[in-house]
Design an enzyme around this catalytic site. Structure first.
Site, PDB file in Angstrom:
ATOM      1  N   GLY A  25       0.834  -1.196   0.000  1.00  0.00           N
ATOM      2  CA  GLY A  25       0.000   0.000   0.000  1.00  0.00           C
ATOM      3  C   GLY A  25       0.862   1.235   0.000  1.00  0.00           C
ATOM      4  N   PHE A  29       3.396  10.214   0.918  1.00  0.00           N
ATOM      5  CA  PHE A  29       4.653   9.988   0.216  1.00  0.00           C
ATOM      6  C   PHE A  29       5.331   8.707   0.670  1.00  0.00           C
ATOM      7  CE2 PHE A  29       4.149  14.572  -0.478  1.00  0.00           C
ATOM      8  CZ  PHE A  29       4.303  14.589  -1.853  1.00  0.00           C
ATOM      9  N   VAL A  32       4.378   1.327   1.573  1.00  0.00           N
ATOM     10  CA  VAL A  32       4.367   0.335   2.652  1.00  0.00           C
ATOM     11  C   VAL A  32       4.634  -1.042   2.051  1.00  0.00           C
ATOM     12  CG1 VAL A  32       3.081  -0.633   4.594  1.00  0.00           C
ATOM     13  CG2 VAL A  32       2.694   1.746   3.917  1.00  0.00           C
ATOM     14  N   ASP A 139      -7.665  12.332  12.130  1.00  0.00           N
ATOM     15  CA  ASP A 139      -7.894  11.782  10.782  1.00  0.00           C
ATOM     16  C   ASP A 139      -8.537  10.398  10.880  1.00  0.00           C
ATOM     17  OD1 ASP A 139      -7.939  11.792   8.046  1.00  0.00           O
ATOM     18  OD2 ASP A 139      -5.852  11.195   7.791  1.00  0.00           O
TER      19      ASP A 139
HETATM   20  N1  H91 Z   1      -3.780   4.419   4.203  1.00  0.00           N
HETATM   21  C1  H91 Z   1      -3.860   5.467   5.133  1.00  0.00           C
HETATM   22  O1  H91 Z   1      -2.905  -1.758   2.584  1.00  0.00           O
HETATM   23  C2  H91 Z   1      -4.351   4.770   2.918  1.00  0.00           C
HETATM   24  C3  H91 Z   1      -1.987  -4.545   4.507  1.00  0.00           C
HETATM   25  C4  H91 Z   1      -1.381  -3.826   5.641  1.00  0.00           C
HETATM   26  C5  H91 Z   1      -0.952  -4.579   6.714  1.00  0.00           C
HETATM   27  C6  H91 Z   1      -0.171  -2.736   7.831  1.00  0.00           C
HETATM   28  C7  H91 Z   1       0.425  -2.251   9.001  1.00  0.00           C
HETATM   29  C8  H91 Z   1       0.700  -0.923   9.138  1.00  0.00           C
HETATM   30  C9  H91 Z   1       0.373  -0.037   8.123  1.00  0.00           C
HETATM   31  C10 H91 Z   1      -0.235  -0.518   6.971  1.00  0.00           C
HETATM   32  C11 H91 Z   1      -0.548  -1.862   6.787  1.00  0.00           C
HETATM   33  C12 H91 Z   1      -1.219  -2.452   5.655  1.00  0.00           C
HETATM   34  C13 H91 Z   1      -2.440   3.847   4.074  1.00  0.00           C
HETATM   35  C14 H91 Z   1       0.636   1.392   8.284  1.00  0.00           C
HETATM   36  C15 H91 Z   1       0.802   1.938   9.543  1.00  0.00           C
HETATM   37  C16 H91 Z   1       1.013   3.271   9.687  1.00  0.00           C
HETATM   38  C17 H91 Z   1       1.070   4.124   8.615  1.00  0.00           C
HETATM   39  C18 H91 Z   1       0.924   3.577   7.365  1.00  0.00           C
HETATM   40  C19 H91 Z   1       0.694   2.230   7.200  1.00  0.00           C
HETATM   41  C20 H91 Z   1      -2.486   2.378   3.839  1.00  0.00           C
HETATM   42  C21 H91 Z   1      -1.094   1.849   3.569  1.00  0.00           C
HETATM   43  C22 H91 Z   1      -1.057   0.345   3.474  1.00  0.00           C
HETATM   44  C23 H91 Z   1      -1.779  -0.328   4.551  1.00  0.00           C
HETATM   45  C24 H91 Z   1      -3.123   0.212   4.900  1.00  0.00           C
HETATM   46  C25 H91 Z   1      -3.131   1.715   5.013  1.00  0.00           C
HETATM   47  C26 H91 Z   1      -2.401  -2.409   3.509  1.00  0.00           C
HETATM   48  N2  H91 Z   1      -1.766  -1.750   4.553  1.00  0.00           N
HETATM   49  N3  H91 Z   1      -2.479  -3.756   3.488  1.00  0.00           N
HETATM   50  N4  H91 Z   1      -0.390  -4.050   7.760  1.00  0.00           N
HETATM   51  O2  H91 Z   1       1.271   5.454   8.773  1.00  0.00           O
HETATM   52 CL1  H91 Z   1       1.157   3.912  11.261  1.00  0.00          CL
HETATM   53 CL2  H91 Z   1       1.011   4.578   5.991  1.00  0.00          CL
END
Ligand code: H91
Length: 676
Positions: A25, A29, A32, A139
């Protein structure tokens, strides 16, 4: 910010301790990626940011890191490690295999009141705790709540959180968050109290859970703001009187008349079926040190327990912190508190942990767009192992065992104190095209659930000559030149649509899984004028079924405490010549079709109509939409796959970037246009 500055390049540091897999994801910027901590075998999410790209947002990242270091709660995503170099920042975070709550809601259309209550109690718990630590989240939305392996929610994205120096009771001025969830006082640019604004957002979120769309929505920002400031929304007929009352109490335009989080803890709606207030205190307080984890680390590091404890207590968010927290997480899930001997670089991965799996041949690492070396791990095969709840029946709260602890007594949640920030709310110039508002069609669907529609009018385009390979398309592809990733299929190109497919009606089939349990899966055959519906939720827990020879999956995955990384055999790095066989997940839309090429071609022909650019790699379409200023507004993947056991074709979808509700409608449009 005391983060680990190292002599090693950040990336080397990262690879020393973690295996890094594909992008799962993106947020702002950040990119992940999925990762695995080598010593514990635990999966992690790795948020990767390049300082140059962050520009003015760098302070936000520092804010998020500081907030996350401070927060340790069962419903807040845990930060394990931070690696900072002069150019990059890597945040290693708790992995949540269930993905975003948003996707879960849209897969089910909306949640039952009972399931909503299970989630809502966890949201209240997280927010009460966050507020008690002096932070406001600012948020709150279903995209920022992730579902972990036990089907519990974890709050993420603290990049916009505020911690007023004088405490939470002090007013803030920075307008932030997503407009649809923003409180009226916030969008009016007034001074506001962070905790009060969070309650409004929780009201919008509660509405989204119960209804599957937003209470306030419009393509036009100004119209949206007007709707929010008026605070009027429609209550659909399925809402119970109790839900209507609660929503109304939370979405009060006057923040002083709004419920407080404290009142939410034991609100009658929240108490229903539980009879106990929400338990919001941390079950994982930072001060507590677990002796078993210390012992294991001390043995592993060949040092005394005392010095290991002292090291852990420094909370440097380096590899020591990560190892301790990951061991603790294993222990809490009833897994052995064991570390493998020592961290090694990947070249040396034929350790017991990886024996029989990571031969040099099977290890496929490549550099991604950022130059980050990545491996590839079969997500889907792992999914339902990570999420046992995926195998359950829809609408049944499972796996969620909120402790029925006592009311937090009189212990006042530490709230408040002022700080004034200034910034006017700038309306987003180019907003959602058709964000999650209740479409008329939805109403129709509600009323005519069994309506068969005009399925006979389904048309299909004939698969074309081209062979699979990665066909990079920029701009609009020629509708008449469809590609098929399967060279076995008909090689005739046809420009004339022909009528095809079975004229079957919408079917609501109850399939029986191999284990004899009813899968309770809704199979929809949709005509172009009907919305595509997602799989209600179902699963095939049986992950151990044999796979085709040559694939490194199957029984191995259960060995060695399931910590083994399943890496992709080399041939799977290239475009696939057949769709993947995956398990049913809630981000998969089921079709009633059996020919993947036909489904693929239908999607391929729908994408240009919706102004979606795409790159095709085998059966995966990486899609993008562009905004007025040449910016990518939305990025997502659609993958045509076979669904194990059901023997039908499904479309896996994953949002990578962009507004979640706009994405929902766009993908629904694409799939319904494709008459899938
Ligand atoms: N959104 C705000 O799409 C759009 C699986 C998945 C699994 C995750 C653990 C942590 C995070 C994302 C995960 C994840 C951004 C995480 C934690 C923090 C953070 C950000 C991501 C998406 C980015 C990918 C994410 C979901 C949210 C998946 N994601 N599939 N474990 O700031 Cl604190 Cl960007």
């Amino acid at each position: 910010m005391p983060v680990e500055r190292t002599e090693l390049r950040g990336e080397e540091e990262l690879h020393k301790y973690y295996e890094v897999y594909e992008t799962i994801g993106s947020g702002g910027f950040a990119k992940v990626k999925l990762g695995r901590h080598k010593q514990t075998g635990e999966k992690v999410a790795i948020k990767i940011m390049t300082k140059k790209d962050l520009g003015d947002d760098l302070p936000r990242v520092k804010l998020e890191i500081d907030a996350m270091k401070h927060l340790s709660h069962q419903h807040v995503c845990r930060l394990y490690q931070v690696i900072e170099t002069s150019t990059q920042i890597f945040m290693v975070i708790e992995y949540c295999p269930g993905g975003e709550l948003f996707d879960y809601i849209i897969a089910k259309d909306r949640l039952s009141e009972e399931e909503t209550r299970v989630f809502f109690r966890q949201i209240v718990s997280a927010i009460a705790y966050v507020h008690s630590q002096g932070f406001a989240h600012r948020d709150l939305k279903p995209e920022n709540l992730l579902i972990d392996g036990a089907h519990n929610l974890k709050l993420i994205d603290f990049g916009l959180c505020a911690r007023p120096k004088g405490g939470l009771g002090y007013e803030l001025m920075t307008c932030c968050g997503s407009p649809a969830y923003a409180a009226p006082e916030l969008i009016q640019g007034k001074a506001y109290i962070g905790s009060e604004a969070d309650v409004w957002s929780m009201g919008v979120l509660l509405f989204a859970l119960l209804c599957g769309y937003l209470p306030f929505d419009d393509d036009n920002c100004m119209v949206l703001y007007r709707k929010i400031t008026r605070g009027k929304y429609d209550n659909p007929q399925w809402l119970s009187p109790g839900s209507i009352i609660l929503l109304n109490q939370m979405m009060q335009v006057d923040p002083k008349r709004r419920l407080t989080v404290r009142q939410l803890l034991d609100h009658p709606w929240v108490l229903k079926d539980y009879n106990s207030p929400v338990e919001w205190h941390s079950r994982l307080p930072l001060g507590h040190i677990d002796e078993d984890c210390i012992t294991e680390m001390a043995v592993n590091m060949k040092r005394s327990r005392e010095s290991t404890t002292a090291l852990v207590k420094e909370w440097r968010y380096d590899h020591t912190t990560a190892t301790y927290l990951l061991l603790l997480s294993k222990k809490q899930r009833g897994k052995p508190v064991r570390l493998r001997a020592e961290p090694v670089l990947r070249e040396d991965s034929c350790s017991p942990l990886h024996q029989g799996l990571q031969t040099k041949e099977s290890l496929q690492f490549s550099e991604d767009e950022d130059g980050i070396i990545v491996g590839s791990l079969d997500f889907c095969s792992e999914y339902s192992d990570d999420c046992p709840w995926l195998t359950g029946t829809p609408n049944t709260p499972q796996g969620v065992k909120e402790r029925q602890d006592k009311i937090p007594g009189n212990k006042a949640m530490r709230m408040a104190s002022p700080v004034v920030e200034r910034c006017a709310y700038s309306p987003v110039p180019e907003r959602r095209r058709a964000a999650g508002r209740r479409p008329e069609r939805r109403e129709k669907n509600q009323e005519n659930k069994e309506n068969t529609g005009d399925r006979d009018a389904e048309t299909f385009l004939v698969p074309s000559l081209q062979t699979p390979v990665s066909s990079k398309k920029s701009g609009r592809p020629n509708k008449n030149v469809l590609t098929t990733p399967n060279d076995n299929v008909s090689t005739k190109t046809s420009t004339s649509p022909r009528v095809g497919g079975s004229a079957s009606k919408d079917q609501k089939k109850k399939k029986t899984l191999e284990n004899g349990e009813p899968a309770n899966i809704e199979i929809m055959a949709l005509s172009p004028d009907r919305r595509s519906r997602s799989l209600d939720m179902a699963g095939s827990g049986d992950s151990g079924k044999k796979r085709k020879a040559g694939k490194v999956f199957g029984s191995l995955e259960r060995g060695l405490d399931k910590v083994i990384t399943m890496l992709t055999p080399s041939k799977r790095r290239g475009p696939r010549d057949a769709p993947r066989k995956i398990k049913v997940q809630y981000n998969v839309t089921l079709t009633n079709q059996t020919n993947p090429d036909q489904v693929l071609n239908q999607i391929l022909s729908a994408l240009p109509e919706k102004n979606v650019d795409f790159t095709q790699k085998g059966y995966t379409l990486k899609c993008q939409t562009w905004g007025d200023f040449g910016k990518v507004t939305m990025a997502f993947e659609l993958e045509v796959c076979f669904l194990q056991k059901l023997d039908v074709v499904g479309v896996r979808r994953q949002r990578l970037k962009g507004d979640a509700w706009v994405y929902k409608h766009l993908v629904e449009d694409i799939l319904s246009t494709s008459s899938i």
